[in-house]
Design an enzyme around this catalytic site. Structure first.
Site, PDB file in Angstrom:
ATOM      1  N   CYS A   1       0.747  -1.276   0.024  1.00  0.00           N
ATOM      2  CA  CYS A   1       0.181  -0.201   0.025  1.00  0.00           C
ATOM      3  C   CYS A   1       0.769   1.296  -0.025  1.00  0.00           C
ATOM      4  CB  CYS A   1      -0.876   0.046   1.255  1.00  0.00           C
ATOM      5  SG  CYS A   1      -1.884   1.540   1.449  1.00  0.00           S
ATOM      6  N   GLY A   2       0.852   1.929  -1.124  1.00  0.00           N
ATOM      7  CA  GLY A   2       1.693   2.953  -1.372  1.00  0.00           C
ATOM      8  C   GLY A   2       1.381   4.324  -0.319  1.00  0.00           C
ATOM      9  N   ASN A   3       0.223   4.457  -0.299  1.00  0.00           N
ATOM     10  CA  ASN A   3      -0.318   5.870   0.636  1.00  0.00           C
ATOM     11  C   ASN A   3       0.213   5.262   2.087  1.00  0.00           C
ATOM     12  OD1 ASN A   3      -1.200   7.587  -1.312  1.00  0.00           O
ATOM     13  ND2 ASN A   3      -3.297   6.406  -1.305  1.00  0.00           N
TER      14      ASN A   3
ATOM     15  N   ASN B   1       1.516  -5.663  -5.359  1.00  0.00           N
ATOM     16  CA  ASN B   1       0.152  -6.115  -5.282  1.00  0.00           C
ATOM     17  C   ASN B   1      -0.624  -5.803  -6.787  1.00  0.00           C
ATOM     18  OD1 ASN B   1      -0.130  -3.327  -5.555  1.00  0.00           O
ATOM     19  ND2 ASN B   1      -1.537  -3.196  -3.705  1.00  0.00           N
TER      20      ASN B   1
ATOM     21  N   HIS C   1      -2.630  -5.108 -10.031  1.00  0.00           N
ATOM     22  CA  HIS C   1      -3.371  -4.010 -10.829  1.00  0.00           C
ATOM     23  C   HIS C   1      -4.024  -4.135 -12.164  1.00  0.00           C
ATOM     24  CE1 HIS C   1      -2.754  -0.898  -7.533  1.00  0.00           C
ATOM     25  NE2 HIS C   1      -1.654  -1.632  -7.372  1.00  0.00           N
TER      26      HIS C   1
ATOM     27  N   GLU D   1     -10.154  -0.412  -4.992  1.00  0.00           N
ATOM     28  CA  GLU D   1      -9.257  -1.232  -4.067  1.00  0.00           C
ATOM     29  C   GLU D   1      -9.697  -2.605  -3.669  1.00  0.00           C
ATOM     30  OE1 GLU D   1      -5.965   0.364  -1.777  1.00  0.00           O
ATOM     31  OE2 GLU D   1      -7.010   2.442  -1.940  1.00  0.00           O
ATOM     32  N   ARG D   2      -9.013  -3.637  -3.991  1.00  0.00           N
ATOM     33  CA  ARG D   2      -9.411  -4.982  -3.644  1.00  0.00           C
ATOM     34  C   ARG D   2      -9.632  -5.049  -1.946  1.00  0.00           C
ATOM     35  NH1 ARG D   2      -4.505  -9.255  -3.720  1.00  0.00           N
ATOM     36  NH2 ARG D   2      -3.452  -7.512  -2.928  1.00  0.00           N
TER      37      ARG D   2
ATOM     38  N   CYS E   1      -4.971   5.954  -4.117  1.00  0.00           N
ATOM     39  CA  CYS E   1      -4.187   4.676  -3.935  1.00  0.00           C
ATOM     40  C   CYS E   1      -2.834   4.804  -4.711  1.00  0.00           C
ATOM     41  CB  CYS E   1      -5.035   3.465  -4.675  1.00  0.00           C
ATOM     42  SG  CYS E   1      -4.228   2.158  -4.879  1.00  0.00           S
TER      43      CYS E   1
ATOM     44  N   THR F   1      -0.202   2.600  -4.964  1.00  0.00           N
ATOM     45  CA  THR F   1       0.179   1.504  -5.882  1.00  0.00           C
ATOM     46  C   THR F   1      -0.651   1.758  -7.261  1.00  0.00           C
ATOM     47  OG1 THR F   1      -1.195  -0.050  -4.629  1.00  0.00           O
ATOM     48  CG2 THR F   1       1.064  -0.005  -4.151  1.00  0.00           C
ATOM     49  N   GLY F   2      -1.824   1.958  -6.966  1.00  0.00           N
ATOM     50  CA  GLY F   2      -2.807   2.184  -7.965  1.00  0.00           C
ATOM     51  C   GLY F   2      -2.229   3.516  -9.221  1.00  0.00           C
TER      52      GLY F   2
END
Length: 276
Positions: free
Chosen positions: A75-77, A159, A161, A210-211, A219, A221-222
């Site tokens: 999770c980037g954030n 993760n 995407h 998000e999953r 997000c 990573t998104g």
């Protein structure tokens, strides 16, 4: 037991962050779901645990649980909030850290202006590494949902995407299409789904389902995945401003085999204790 926590957010993507270095923490999925519940618990998109590193090459271990109780890889954030948390709580005074995650190690840098830059590592592009069922790697994959074909980019930032390019992000049915792609059988571990509108080669808008959490304000990573997908398709520059509902991130990716870098804010909201 009274559990100490800090509520934080990165561009509105909100977290319950728990120090598992100075207090003993063992949470069941039911407890995670309760803590994440916005009506009966504290409320968050994800719960983050700060643990001692189990690898001598790392400074800390970073664990991430979605609101549905499931542990996820990255999770980037949350990583930016992690960096601010360990500094604010006096767990370290180092401005550059290596952190273990389920999706692999990441590098964090606290900038002079208080923002955090995350070295997310190189994207994983081979279908088996995402994981995604496809005969060979491609920049765009056709995927069928409810009898209609969509074209997606697919990759892993630690993760999984899927990224769809759309004409008008406001009119895109994220709440309906997001869950259908998340649970598509070609993604055996489910998938985060990004909806990207390209405004210019250095600026995109993005909404992310998000999953295990649904659509969030931001997000990290998104945002990384969207820029990688756009660059692989020859549509984006090396450095891109990503405008999410909660605010902007800056994503940089030089290209194949290089790390993706994300820079953005992390904010503490309040601290408290809650009985378990």
């Amino acid at each position: 037991m009274n559990l100490r926590f800090t509520k934080m957010h990165g561009l509105g993507n909100d977290f319950v962050v728990i120090d598992a270095v100075n207090q003993s923490v063992a949470l069941s999925p039911d407890q995670v779901r309760w803590l994440a519940d916005r009506h009966r618990g504290i409320g968050c998109d994800q719960l983050l645990l700060v643990e001692p590193a189990s690898d001598s090459a790392a400074d800390f271990r970073y664990r991430i649980y979605n609101a549905d109780g499931g542990e996820v890889e990255q999770c980037g954030n949350g990583a930016r909030c992690f960096m601010r948390f360990v500094h604010d709580q006096g767990l370290t005074d180092r401005r550059a850290l290596t952190v273990q995650t389920l999706g692999g190690p990441i590098e964090l840098q606290l900038e002079d202006d208080g923002q955090v830059t995350v070295d997310m590592g190189p994207p994983r592009l081979e279908p088996a590494a995402i994981p995604f069922q496809a005969p060979a790697r491609a920049s765009v994959y056709p995927i069928e949902v409810d009898g209609q074909e969509y074209r997606i980019g697919a990759l892993s930032m630690g993760n999984p995407h899927a990224v769809l390019t759309v004409e008008d992000i406001e009119r895109t049915p994220v709440a309906e299409l997001g869950p259908r792609i998340e649970h598509h059988p070609r993604f055996p571990n489910r998938v985060n789904v990004g909806f990207m509108q390209i405004l210019a080669s250095n600026h995109i808008r993005l909404r992310v389902h998000e999953r295990g959490a649904g659509e969030t304000c931001a997000c990290g990573t998104g945002a990384c995945a969207a820029v990688v997908a756009g660059r692989l398709q020859g549509r984006l520059d090396e450095r891109v401003r990503v405008s999410l509902p909660g605010g902007d991130l800056v994503i940089s990716w030089p290209g194949e085999n290089a790390s993706v870098f994300m820079t953005g804010p992390a904010v503490s909201v309040f601290e408290g204790t809650i009985p378990l």
